[in-house]
Design an enzyme around this catalytic site. Structure first.
Site, PDB file in Angstrom:
ATOM      1  N   CYS A  97       0.813  -1.209   0.000  1.00 52.25           N
ATOM      2  CA  CYS A  97       0.000   0.000   0.000  1.00 52.25           C
ATOM      3  C   CYS A  97       0.847   1.260   0.000  1.00 52.25           C
ATOM      4  CB  CYS A  97      -0.948  -0.029   1.181  1.00 52.25           C
ATOM      5  SG  CYS A  97      -2.039  -1.437   1.063  1.00 52.25           S
ATOM      6  N   TYR A 153      20.836  -7.755  -1.490  1.00 52.36           N
ATOM      7  CA  TYR A 153      20.064  -6.673  -0.873  1.00 52.36           C
ATOM      8  C   TYR A 153      18.575  -6.760  -1.211  1.00 52.36           C
ATOM      9  CZ  TYR A 153      24.848  -5.129  -0.329  1.00 52.36           C
ATOM     10  OH  TYR A 153      26.184  -5.098  -0.031  1.00 52.36           O
TER      11      TYR A 153
HETATM   12  C1  PLP Z   1      28.412  -3.111   1.963  1.00 52.16           C
HETATM   13  C2  PLP Z   1      29.834  -3.370   2.232  1.00 52.16           C
HETATM   14  C3  PLP Z   1      30.533  -4.294   1.458  1.00 52.16           C
HETATM   15  C4  PLP Z   1      29.933  -5.014   0.288  1.00 52.16           C
HETATM   16  O1  PLP Z   1      29.614  -4.131  -0.742  1.00 52.16           O
HETATM   17  P1  PLP Z   1      29.104  -4.692  -2.148  1.00 52.16           P
HETATM   18  O2  PLP Z   1      28.802  -3.464  -2.908  1.00 52.16           O
HETATM   19  O3  PLP Z   1      27.907  -5.525  -1.901  1.00 52.16           O
HETATM   20  O4  PLP Z   1      30.221  -5.483  -2.744  1.00 52.16           O
HETATM   21  C5  PLP Z   1      31.849  -4.572   1.804  1.00 52.16           C
HETATM   22  N1  PLP Z   1      32.445  -3.960   2.854  1.00 52.16           N
HETATM   23  C6  PLP Z   1      31.789  -3.052   3.614  1.00 52.16           C
HETATM   24  C7  PLP Z   1      32.498  -2.426   4.740  1.00 52.16           C
HETATM   25  C8  PLP Z   1      30.476  -2.726   3.326  1.00 52.16           C
HETATM   26  O5  PLP Z   1      29.854  -1.813   4.072  1.00 52.16           O
END
Ligand code: PLP
Length: 459
Positions: free
Chosen positions: A360, A389
């Site tokens: 919604c 994600y």
């Molecule tokens: C989110 C994150 C990742 C992974 O990032 P991707 O874009 O999914 O490869 C790696 N290290 C840290 C510290 C993050 O915050």
């Protein structure tokens, strides 16, 4: 060509991991997260092989926040990767799966005292310290318990990557890490080196996500070695480890070009060698933390088409049985996806539609302007590249149970996350005594039973 990993089209149906997607939808229901095991493993292997060839001492650390379940932990372990966790819950998941604690790296910009204690008790490989408060907590805990903490300091290098460009700023505005420009990183290093039971192994940075251009990584390497030089000169400290974070981009839609992890490894290793040589440092242990690029394109979400609403001359909305609660990325970041109709996979597109969710909110859209063959209720829409994600950010908005996830390989499909039930939705609900009436005599007994079984389950 939209297809990813092991996807093929046979007799007008989409197949993933040798499984007919239409059959998967029928058997497990929709929405359904489908994970292509071979594709996930081949991405993990590409990182390992790429760095094996390019660099003597490295660790590939899978960023679990992209997608973490017990089965994923097993695959990541089998492929020889380390694992990043960012919360007590992710750490618990990994330990629950039996993932070796000494291959876990613990992250987070505001780890609670309980989380830090949990990480120390289980003896994680590294804690990536983000602020001075954490450093103080670690000092106090290790003095009290006699344990040792092995840490990296998270530094904000002033290099910020966007999908197609990057910027270098002096004083970067970020909630993460110690700034280089303002001297906070240097000061944190000085303090960390003075701690008795906290051992500083090196430094970490993470410059962004969904990055296609490798120049910002090279810029980050230069900045980090510049800092290595500063702490060597000022504090006599020679860092042994350099963790360059994650962020490699994947192909969501046409026009995105996923970067080969092997090429990434080559370029990164070359940049590190160059800088180490230029400044006379021994080659540090090199760490990278890919999340999205390991699991993103391995994931597909299957939905069933429901209502089709045509606004003449304007737009056709095709509503599916999921949306922003199983994939919040569109509403959160205007992310783009593409999709194929799993039961009409060989039919040419004949119209442009927009795919809406069932939640919604007007913002609950999955895809704007998707070319599809004629659609009708009951068709199965496969949204591509949803491995990262999506499930990890899913919610129960509108009290809709979260989907199941199946792992497909060689024609077999196994559930790795069960579909939530309506009973799951109310499992944690309680009605206080003052709101109770005759309906609740049975409920009270039920609550007591639930509470006692919860006590048994508590970690
Ligand atoms: C989110 C994150 C990742 C992974 O990032 P991707 O874009 O999914 O490869 C790696 N290290 C840290 C510290 C993050 O915050």
């Amino acid at each position: 060509m939209k297809l990813r990993g092991t996807m093929t089209v046979k007799e007008n149906h989409l197949f993933i991991g040798g499984c007919d997607a239409v059959e998967l939808a029928r058997r497990f229901g929709t929405p359904l997260y489908v994970l292509d095991e071979a594709h996930l493993r081949s991405q993990a292997r590409a990182y390992i092989e790429g760095f094996s060839r390019a660099y003597p001492d490295f660790k590939v650390v899978y960023a679990g926040k992209a997608l973490l379940t017990a089965a994923i932990c097993r695959i990541i372990e089998e492929e020889g990767l380390y694992l990043d966790v960012v919360s007590g819950g992710e750490l618990y998941t990994a330990l629950f799966a039996g993932f070796p604690a000494d291959r876990i790296v613990f992250h987070g910009n505001n780890k609670s005292p309980e989380e830090l204690q949990m990480a120390l008790e289980h003896g994680v490989h590294r804690i990536v310290v983000d602020n001075l408060y954490e450093l103080e907590l670690l000092d106090a805990f290790t003095r009290r318990s006699g344990a040792r903490a092995s840490i990296l300091l998270r530094v904000t290098p002033g290099v910020e990557a966007h999908t197609h460009s990057y910027i270098q700023t002096g004083q970067i505005d970020s909630k993460f890490g110690f700034g280089l420009a303002g001297g906070q990183a240097y000061e944190a290093t000085r303090r960390a080196l003075a701690l008795e039971r906290v051992e500083l192994a090196g430094f970490h940075c993470h410059i962004g996500s969904q990055i296609f251009d490798l120049r910002p990584f090279e810029a980050a390497v230069q900045v980090m070695f510049g800092f290595f030089d500063e702490v060597r000169r000022g504090l006599g400290f020679v860092p042994r480890e350099l963790d360059l974070g994650g962020g490699l981009g994947i192909r969501y839609v046409e026009g995105d070009v996923s970067v080969d992890p092997k090429f990434f490894a080559e370029q990164l290793a070359a940049a590190v060698r160059r800088e180490a040589e230029r400044l006379g440092f021994p080659l540090p242990t090199l760490m990278v933390e890919p999340g999205r690029s390991i699991v993103g394109e391995a994931g597909t979400t299957l939905y069933t088409v429901g209502s089709v609403k045509e606004i003449p001359g304007l737009r056709t909305y095709v509503a599916v049985d999921g949306g922003m609660a199983d994939n919040p990325r569109v509403a959160l970041y205007q992310a783009s996806y593409e999709a194929v109709v799993a039961n009409k996979a060989a039919e040419p597109p004949s119209q442009v539609v927009s795919v809406a969710g069932k939640y919604c909110e007007s913002g609950d859209m999955l895809i704007w302007d998707l070319k599809v063959p004629p659609l009708e209720p009951g068709d199965i829409l496969a949204v591509l590249a949803t491995g990262a994600y999506n499930y990890s950010m899913a919610s129960n908005y509108n009290r809709i149970p979260r989907p199941a996830m199946v792992l497909v390989a060689d024609g077999a499909a196994d559930v790795i996350v069960e579909r939530e039930t309506y009973a799951d939705l109310v499992r944690l609900d309680r009605i206080p005594a003052r709101l109770r009436d005759a309906r609740d005599e049975a409920a009270a007994a039920r609550d007591r039973a639930v509470a006692s079984s919860d006590r048994e389950r508590r970690p």
